[in-house]
Each structure stands twice: as C-alpha cells, then as structure tokens.
Design a protein around this motif. Structure first.
Motif, short mmCIF file in Angstrom:
data_model
loop_
_atom_site.label_atom_id
_atom_site.label_comp_id
_atom_site.label_asym_id
_atom_site.label_seq_id
_atom_site.Cartn_x
_atom_site.Cartn_y
_atom_site.Cartn_z
N LEU A 94 10.73 9.76 -15.48
CA LEU A 94 10.39 10.80 -14.37
C LEU A 94 11.50 11.96 -14.89
N VAL A 95 12.66 11.67 -15.32
CA VAL A 95 13.64 12.87 -15.45
C VAL A 95 13.13 13.49 -16.92
N LEU A 96 12.58 12.76 -18.03
CA LEU A 96 12.20 13.46 -19.08
C LEU A 96 11.00 14.43 -18.49
N ILE A 97 10.17 13.77 -18.02
CA ILE A 97 8.94 14.67 -17.25
C ILE A 97 9.53 16.07 -16.64
N ALA A 98 10.36 15.75 -15.66
CA ALA A 98 10.93 16.95 -14.85
C ALA A 98 11.74 17.84 -15.84
N LYS A 99 12.25 17.44 -16.83
CA LYS A 99 13.01 18.40 -17.83
C LYS A 99 11.93 19.12 -18.59
N ALA A 100 11.00 18.42 -19.06
CA ALA A 100 9.88 18.97 -19.67
C ALA A 100 9.14 20.13 -19.03
N LEU A 101 8.95 19.99 -17.73
CA LEU A 101 8.21 20.93 -16.78
C LEU A 101 9.31 21.61 -16.15
N ASP A 142 0.96 -1.39 -0.09
CA ASP A 142 0.06 0.06 0.00
C ASP A 142 0.83 1.34 0.14
N TYR A 143 1.89 1.21 0.77
CA TYR A 143 2.91 2.46 0.67
C TYR A 143 3.34 2.77 -0.68
N ILE A 144 3.79 1.97 -1.41
CA ILE A 144 4.32 1.89 -2.75
C ILE A 144 3.07 2.55 -3.75
N ILE A 145 2.01 2.07 -3.53
CA ILE A 145 0.82 2.64 -4.18
C ILE A 145 0.52 3.95 -4.15
N GLU A 146 0.55 4.45 -2.48
CA GLU A 146 0.40 5.59 -2.24
C GLU A 146 1.48 6.78 -2.87
N VAL A 147 2.93 6.15 -2.92
CA VAL A 147 3.93 6.83 -3.38
C VAL A 147 3.70 7.00 -4.97
N ASP A 148 3.11 6.24 -5.37
CA ASP A 148 2.76 6.47 -7.23
C ASP A 148 1.65 7.34 -7.16
N LYS A 149 0.87 7.43 -6.46
CA LYS A 149 -0.14 8.49 -6.23
C LYS A 149 0.29 9.77 -6.11
N TYR A 150 1.23 9.93 -5.19
CA TYR A 150 1.57 11.05 -4.53
C TYR A 150 2.62 11.74 -5.83
N ILE A 151 3.57 10.97 -6.17
CA ILE A 151 4.14 11.43 -7.29
C ILE A 151 3.43 11.94 -8.59
N GLY A 152 2.25 11.12 -8.98
CA GLY A 152 1.35 11.51 -10.13
C GLY A 152 0.67 12.69 -9.65
N GLY A 153 0.39 12.95 -8.62
CA GLY A 153 -0.41 14.15 -8.31
C GLY A 153 0.63 15.39 -8.50
N ARG A 154 1.91 15.18 -8.04
CA ARG A 154 2.69 16.15 -8.27
C ARG A 154 2.93 16.68 -9.68
N ILE A 155 3.02 15.56 -10.46
CA ILE A 155 3.23 15.71 -12.07
C ILE A 155 1.78 16.34 -12.58
#
Length: 124
Positions: free
Chosen positions: A59-66, A6-19
C-alpha cells in the motif's frame, strides 16, 4: 486462512476502490501501475476489487506511485455506505474527464476547457 469477517472484506473493497479511482484519475493503466509496484496486472485487479488483501508495504508503494499519502486510502472509511456502488456512473465520467484533460498537452487548450466547464456549470 479464510476471511469470515464481513467488515474486513468491506474494508478491503473500500481501499481497493480508492486505489482504482485514484489510478484512473491520474491516468494510469492497470499495467502501468502494476509494473511500478512490482505485481502482475491481475494481482492489481484483485487488490482493486478487494479480492486480495493488500499488505501495508504494498500500500505504501501504491501511495508513492500515485503521489499520495497512505491515509488517502482510509479517508471516509467510517462514513462509507456499503449499500451503494463503490463508483457511480457519474464518478466514472468525472474520472474519464479528468484523464482526458491530463492528456491535453497545450496549456492554452487546457485553459479553454477549464473556462468552458466553468461557464457550463454556471448555466446549470
């Protein structure tokens, strides 16, 4: 491979929400960002919702694009209260205001909007 932690799932959701929040704040549509990072807009939506895990390279590509650092997506992760919605209605409005402000091309108009917001914040 099934994800049962469940923790990993929440991390994925958190990072997705930040994106998601940063993409909206910077005025990118899902189609625009997905084209830049080389995925379909459906795949980007899955990343943003935390349905699919994002590789470090993507994630690196996303960070660069944003125009941000990859660490941005992890900031506040430890303090995140997962019982509250990822993006509140107030946050959505702030993002929408930011997106609309960025669309204003006239610098005098931008200054006028900024002055208006400053004066309204003093009243409240």
């Amino acid at each position: 491979m099934a994800r049962k932690n469940d923790y990993i799932i929440e991390v994925d959701k958190y990072i997705g929400g930040r994106i998601y929040s940063l993409r909206l704040a910077q005025g990118f549509s899902r189609q625009q960002l997905s084209k830049i990072i080389g995925v379909t807009h459906q795949q980007l939506q899955k990343y943003e919702k935390g349905t699919n895990r994002i590789s470090v390279g993507r994630l690196v590509l996303i960070a660069k694009a944003l125009s941000t650092d990859t660490s941005y997506f992890y900031e506040g992760l430890e303090a995140a209260d997962n019982s509250e919605p990822m993006v509140t209605q107030h946050q959505r409005m702030c993002i929408e205001v930011s997106r609309n402000f960025m669309k204003i091309e006239n610098s005098d108009h931008q200054t006028a909007v900024n002055t208006l917001i400053k004066s309204l914040s003093k009243i409240a």
